[in-house]
Design a protein around this motif. Structure first.
Motif, PDB file in Angstrom:
ATOM      1  N   ILE A 124      48.627  29.944-153.245  1.00  0.00           N
ATOM      2  CA  ILE A 124      49.039  30.365-151.907  1.00  0.00           C
ATOM      3  C   ILE A 124      47.820  30.486-150.999  1.00  0.00           C
ATOM      4  CG2 ILE A 124      50.123  32.205-150.566  1.00  0.00           C
ATOM      5  CD1 ILE A 124      51.890  32.738-153.025  1.00  0.00           C
ATOM      6  N   ILE A 125      46.783  31.174-151.479  1.00  0.00           N
ATOM      7  CA  ILE A 125      45.536  31.274-150.721  1.00  0.00           C
ATOM      8  C   ILE A 125      44.395  30.808-151.616  1.00  0.00           C
ATOM      9  CG2 ILE A 125      46.313  33.134-149.206  1.00  0.00           C
ATOM     10  CD1 ILE A 125      44.657  35.054-150.969  1.00  0.00           C
ATOM     11  N   ASN A 126      43.337  30.332-150.994  1.00  0.00           N
ATOM     12  CA  ASN A 126      42.183  29.885-151.756  1.00  0.00           C
ATOM     13  C   ASN A 126      41.484  31.081-152.396  1.00  0.00           C
ATOM     14  OD1 ASN A 126      42.522  27.148-151.208  1.00  0.00           O
ATOM     15  ND2 ASN A 126      41.487  27.345-149.253  1.00  0.00           N
ATOM     16  N   GLN A 127      40.820  30.829-153.503  1.00  0.00           N
ATOM     17  CA  GLN A 127      40.107  31.857-154.251  1.00  0.00           C
ATOM     18  C   GLN A 127      38.607  31.691-154.041  1.00  0.00           C
ATOM     19  OE1 GLN A 127      42.068  34.151-156.015  1.00  0.00           O
ATOM     20  NE2 GLN A 127      43.663  33.008-154.955  1.00  0.00           N
ATOM     21  N   THR A 128      37.852  32.768-154.199  1.00  0.00           N
ATOM     22  CA  THR A 128      36.400  32.695-154.059  1.00  0.00           C
ATOM     23  C   THR A 128      35.720  33.436-155.208  1.00  0.00           C
ATOM     24  OG1 THR A 128      36.283  34.695-152.697  1.00  0.00           O
ATOM     25  CG2 THR A 128      36.494  32.592-151.528  1.00  0.00           C
ATOM     26  N   SER A 129      34.469  33.079-155.418  1.00  0.00           N
ATOM     27  CA  SER A 129      33.599  33.835-156.310  1.00  0.00           C
ATOM     28  C   SER A 129      32.223  33.882-155.657  1.00  0.00           C
ATOM     29  CB  SER A 129      33.534  33.212-157.706  1.00  0.00           C
ATOM     30  OG  SER A 129      32.850  31.984-157.675  1.00  0.00           O
ATOM     31  N   VAL A 130      31.440  34.892-155.990  1.00  0.00           N
ATOM     32  CA  VAL A 130      30.147  35.116-155.349  1.00  0.00           C
ATOM     33  C   VAL A 130      29.070  35.243-156.411  1.00  0.00           C
ATOM     34  CG1 VAL A 130      28.820  36.739-153.924  1.00  0.00           C
ATOM     35  CG2 VAL A 130      31.204  36.242-153.359  1.00  0.00           C
ATOM     36  N   SER A 131      27.909  34.643-156.137  1.00  0.00           N
ATOM     37  CA  SER A 131      26.741  34.764-157.014  1.00  0.00           C
ATOM     38  C   SER A 131      25.501  35.045-156.180  1.00  0.00           C
ATOM     39  CB  SER A 131      26.503  33.464-157.794  1.00  0.00           C
ATOM     40  OG  SER A 131      27.566  33.204-158.662  1.00  0.00           O
ATOM     41  N   GLU A 132      24.619  35.861-156.708  1.00  0.00           N
ATOM     42  CA  GLU A 132      23.333  36.084-156.052  1.00  0.00           C
ATOM     43  C   GLU A 132      22.445  34.871-156.301  1.00  0.00           C
ATOM     44  OE1 GLU A 132      19.536  39.112-156.263  1.00  0.00           O
ATOM     45  OE2 GLU A 132      21.484  39.860-156.930  1.00  0.00           O
ATOM     46  N   ILE A 133      21.655  34.487-155.303  1.00  0.00           N
ATOM     47  CA  ILE A 133      20.752  33.343-155.416  1.00  0.00           C
ATOM     48  C   ILE A 133      19.377  33.736-154.881  1.00  0.00           C
ATOM     49  CG2 ILE A 133      22.527  31.544-155.334  1.00  0.00           C
ATOM     50  CD1 ILE A 133      22.003  31.299-152.311  1.00  0.00           C
ATOM     51  N   PRO A 134      18.316  33.044-155.325  1.00  0.00           N
ATOM     52  CA  PRO A 134      16.982  33.408-154.844  1.00  0.00           C
ATOM     53  C   PRO A 134      16.704  32.936-153.412  1.00  0.00           C
ATOM     54  CG  PRO A 134      16.833  31.660-156.492  1.00  0.00           C
ATOM     55  CD  PRO A 134      18.266  32.092-156.432  1.00  0.00           C
ATOM     56  N   ARG A 135      17.263  31.758-153.026  1.00  0.00           N
ATOM     57  CA  ARG A 135      17.057  31.187-151.694  1.00  0.00           C
ATOM     58  C   ARG A 135      18.316  30.484-151.216  1.00  0.00           C
ATOM     59  NH1 ARG A 135      13.802  29.649-154.763  1.00  0.00           N
ATOM     60  NH2 ARG A 135      11.617  29.891-155.002  1.00  0.00           N
ATOM     61  N   ARG A 136      18.434  30.388-149.918  1.00  0.00           N
ATOM     62  CA  ARG A 136      19.591  29.709-149.318  1.00  0.00           C
ATOM     63  C   ARG A 136      19.260  28.229-149.118  1.00  0.00           C
ATOM     64  NH1 ARG A 136      22.406  33.744-145.098  1.00  0.00           N
ATOM     65  NH2 ARG A 136      22.986  31.759-144.210  1.00  0.00           N
ATOM     66  N   LEU A 137      19.315  27.468-150.185  1.00  0.00           N
ATOM     67  CA  LEU A 137      19.030  26.032-150.114  1.00  0.00           C
ATOM     68  C   LEU A 137      20.229  25.243-150.615  1.00  0.00           C
ATOM     69  CD1 LEU A 137      15.374  25.960-151.513  1.00  0.00           C
ATOM     70  CD2 LEU A 137      16.091  25.633-149.140  1.00  0.00           C
ATOM     71  N   VAL A 138      20.786  24.398-149.755  1.00  0.00           N
ATOM     72  CA  VAL A 138      21.963  23.610-150.119  1.00  0.00           C
ATOM     73  C   VAL A 138      21.681  22.755-151.347  1.00  0.00           C
ATOM     74  CG1 VAL A 138      23.522  21.775-149.340  1.00  0.00           C
ATOM     75  CG2 VAL A 138      22.870  23.600-147.767  1.00  0.00           C
ATOM     76  N   LYS A 139      20.493  22.165-151.405  1.00  0.00           N
ATOM     77  CA  LYS A 139      20.185  21.253-152.516  1.00  0.00           C
ATOM     78  C   LYS A 139      20.149  21.960-153.870  1.00  0.00           C
ATOM     79  CE  LYS A 139      15.178  21.567-152.179  1.00  0.00           C
ATOM     80  NZ  LYS A 139      13.933  20.847-152.019  1.00  0.00           N
ATOM     81  N   ASN A 140      19.997  23.269-153.890  1.00  0.00           N
ATOM     82  CA  ASN A 140      19.951  24.014-155.153  1.00  0.00           C
ATOM     83  C   ASN A 140      21.329  24.475-155.641  1.00  0.00           C
ATOM     84  OD1 ASN A 140      17.206  23.708-155.101  1.00  0.00           O
ATOM     85  ND2 ASN A 140      16.752  25.809-154.561  1.00  0.00           N
ATOM     86  N   ILE A 141      22.365  24.249-154.846  1.00  0.00           N
ATOM     87  CA  ILE A 141      23.700  24.723-155.209  1.00  0.00           C
ATOM     88  C   ILE A 141      24.381  23.699-156.110  1.00  0.00           C
ATOM     89  CG2 ILE A 141      25.960  25.434-154.336  1.00  0.00           C
ATOM     90  CD1 ILE A 141      23.604  27.359-153.688  1.00  0.00           C
TER      91      ILE A 141
END
Length: 120
Positions: free
Chosen positions: A14-31
């Motif tokens: 019905i609705i999309n689900q999410t999960s959250v993780s802590e990361i060292p830096r906000r870099l798209v290439k590292n995701i």
């Protein structure tokens, strides 16, 4: 101190689900995304430890979504999903909110595409 997080988006019934993780830096290439993940975004939180208790602030510096999918106009999406009542309802709701550009995710869902969002 400020900590960085990534919020992953997954299709739901019905609705999309999410999960959250802590990361060292906000870099798209590292995701790294699992096969069922349809997108992600970054945010920060201020984290403070007082007398051994960790206190986390509200989300801030929230990025746009990075979607796995195809950018479409609302009309293209409507034309491609004729006789699909669920999709027609979702697209009608997106249109009512004033969006004219959408993303068709790799799972086949339609989501509004905001100016700050990107297709990956």
């Amino acid at each position: 101190m400020v900590k960085h997080y990534v919020e992953y988006l997954y299709p739901g019934n019905i609705i999309n689900q999410t999960s959250v993780s802590e990361i060292p830096r906000r870099l798209v290439k590292n995701i790294k995304l699992s096969d069922d993940c349809i997108g992600f975004r970054f945010f920060d939180k201020t984290v403070t430890v007082i007398e051994g208790e960790t206190l986390k602030g509200e989300k801030k510096n929230v990025s746009g979504w990075y979607y796995r999918g195809e950018k479409m106009t609302l009309q293209q999406a409507k034309d491609s999903c004729k006789k699909n009542c669920r999709a027609e309802f979702i697209l009608s709701s997106i249109e009512d909110l004033g969006y004219t550009t959408i993303v068709k995710t790799k799972s086949g869902d339609y989501l509004p595409l905001k100016a700050e969002d990107k297709i990956i």
